[in-house]
Design an enzyme around this catalytic site. Structure first.
Site, mmCIF file in Angstrom:
data_model
loop_
_atom_site.group_PDB
_atom_site.id
_atom_site.type_symbol
_atom_site.label_atom_id
_atom_site.label_comp_id
_atom_site.label_asym_id
_atom_site.label_seq_id
_atom_site.Cartn_x
_atom_site.Cartn_y
_atom_site.Cartn_z
ATOM 1 N N CYS A 106 5.938 -0.357 7.618
ATOM 2 C CA CYS A 106 5.356 1.028 6.892
ATOM 3 C C CYS A 106 6.603 1.196 5.974
ATOM 4 C CB CYS A 106 5.008 1.919 7.912
ATOM 5 S SG CYS A 106 4.532 3.436 7.162
ATOM 6 N N LEU A 107 6.464 1.643 4.852
ATOM 7 C CA LEU A 107 7.561 2.112 4.272
ATOM 8 C C LEU A 107 8.221 3.420 4.733
ATOM 9 C CD1 LEU A 107 6.132 1.317 0.388
ATOM 10 C CD2 LEU A 107 7.863 -0.011 1.800
ATOM 11 N N GLN B 136 2.757 9.995 1.797
ATOM 12 C CA GLN B 136 4.143 9.361 2.008
ATOM 13 C C GLN B 136 5.135 9.928 0.980
ATOM 14 O OE1 GLN B 136 2.351 5.292 2.348
ATOM 15 N NE2 GLN B 136 4.208 4.997 3.594
ATOM 16 N N GLY C 126 1.019 -1.121 0.021
ATOM 17 C CA GLY C 126 -0.048 0.084 -0.019
ATOM 18 C C GLY C 126 0.722 1.279 0.055
ATOM 19 N N HIS D 159 -4.506 1.435 7.412
ATOM 20 C CA HIS D 159 -2.911 2.087 7.763
ATOM 21 C C HIS D 159 -3.061 3.295 6.770
ATOM 22 C CE1 HIS D 159 1.331 1.221 7.911
ATOM 23 N NE2 HIS D 159 1.471 1.901 6.918
ATOM 24 N N GLU D 160 -3.502 3.180 5.534
ATOM 25 C CA GLU D 160 -3.313 4.227 4.541
ATOM 26 C C GLU D 160 -4.207 5.462 4.685
ATOM 27 O OE1 GLU D 160 -0.943 3.544 3.115
ATOM 28 O OE2 GLU D 160 -0.936 1.471 3.040
ATOM 29 N N HIS E 85 -2.550 7.407 7.383
ATOM 30 C CA HIS E 85 -1.535 8.270 6.458
ATOM 31 C C HIS E 85 -1.971 9.839 6.137
ATOM 32 C CE1 HIS E 85 2.127 6.129 6.551
ATOM 33 N NE2 HIS E 85 1.621 5.065 5.904
#
Ligand code: GNR
Ligand code: NI
Length: 168
Positions: free
Chosen positions: A92-93, A51, A46, A134-135, A138
């Site tokens: 998480c990236l 991000q 994702g 989660h997205e 963000h």
């Protein structure tokens, strides 16, 4: 297409609240395509526009085993269908190298616009439900480390700051 740079915790830009997309035009479609390319290259399941330092309500994901089911959600809204929480070890990236257990509702219904600006509604469970929440976090300036203890969050912050100084 283009690979985009991913912001890393504790970059304050990750705390920006994203604005709704007014019209799904070619520039939004290019953002979706670049975000998908960036997500697959990372690799991740994702990616939220926050991000990549674009503060519009756009997220992409692909939770398929074969990484061949790209999905885009523009202006996503979800409601919880079942308040029961499930645990998942999230990564998480924007928090590279750390995996920690987070509890979230396991079943949600999400409504959004697709890449063509068409409205759709989907029921999600399992990893898809976790990833979507989660997205959306963000897009609201929130990170999975916010659910951890202050001590754990500080340890992660110090380690990532050190890595970032070493790379600079
Ligand atoms: O690639 C990712 N894996 C992942 C695993 C468990 C829970 C959430 C995620 S999302 C993450 C990519 C990412 O940082 N998206 O914002
Ligand atoms: Ni993330």
């Amino acid at each position: 297409m283009a690979l985009l740079d991913i912001l890393e915790f504790p970059d304050p830009r990750l705390r920006t609240e994203a604005k709704p997309v007014a019209v799904v035009n070619d520039s939004v479609r290019k953002l979706v395509d670049d975000m998908l390319e960036t997500m697959y290259a990372a690799p991740g399941i994702g990616l939220a526009a926050t991000q990549v330092n674009v503060h519009q309500r756009v997220l992409v994901m692909d939770v398929s085993d074969t990484q061949d089911r790209p999905q885009a959600f523009i202006n996503p809204e979800y409601k919880v269908l079942d308040p029961e929480l499930g645990e998942y070890d999230e990564g998480c990236l924007s928090v590279p190298g750390f995996y920690e257990t987070v509890c979230r509702p396991q079943r949600i219904e999400v409504s959004a616009l697709d890449r063509d600006g068409q409205a759709f509604t989907l029921e999600l469970d399992g990893l898809a439900a976790i990833c979507l929440q989660h997205e959306v976090d963000h897009l609201d300036g929130k990170l999975f480390v916010d659910y951890l203890s202050p001590l754990k969050r500080q340890r992660i912050r110090k380690k990532l700051e050190k890595d970032q100084r070493r790379r600079a």
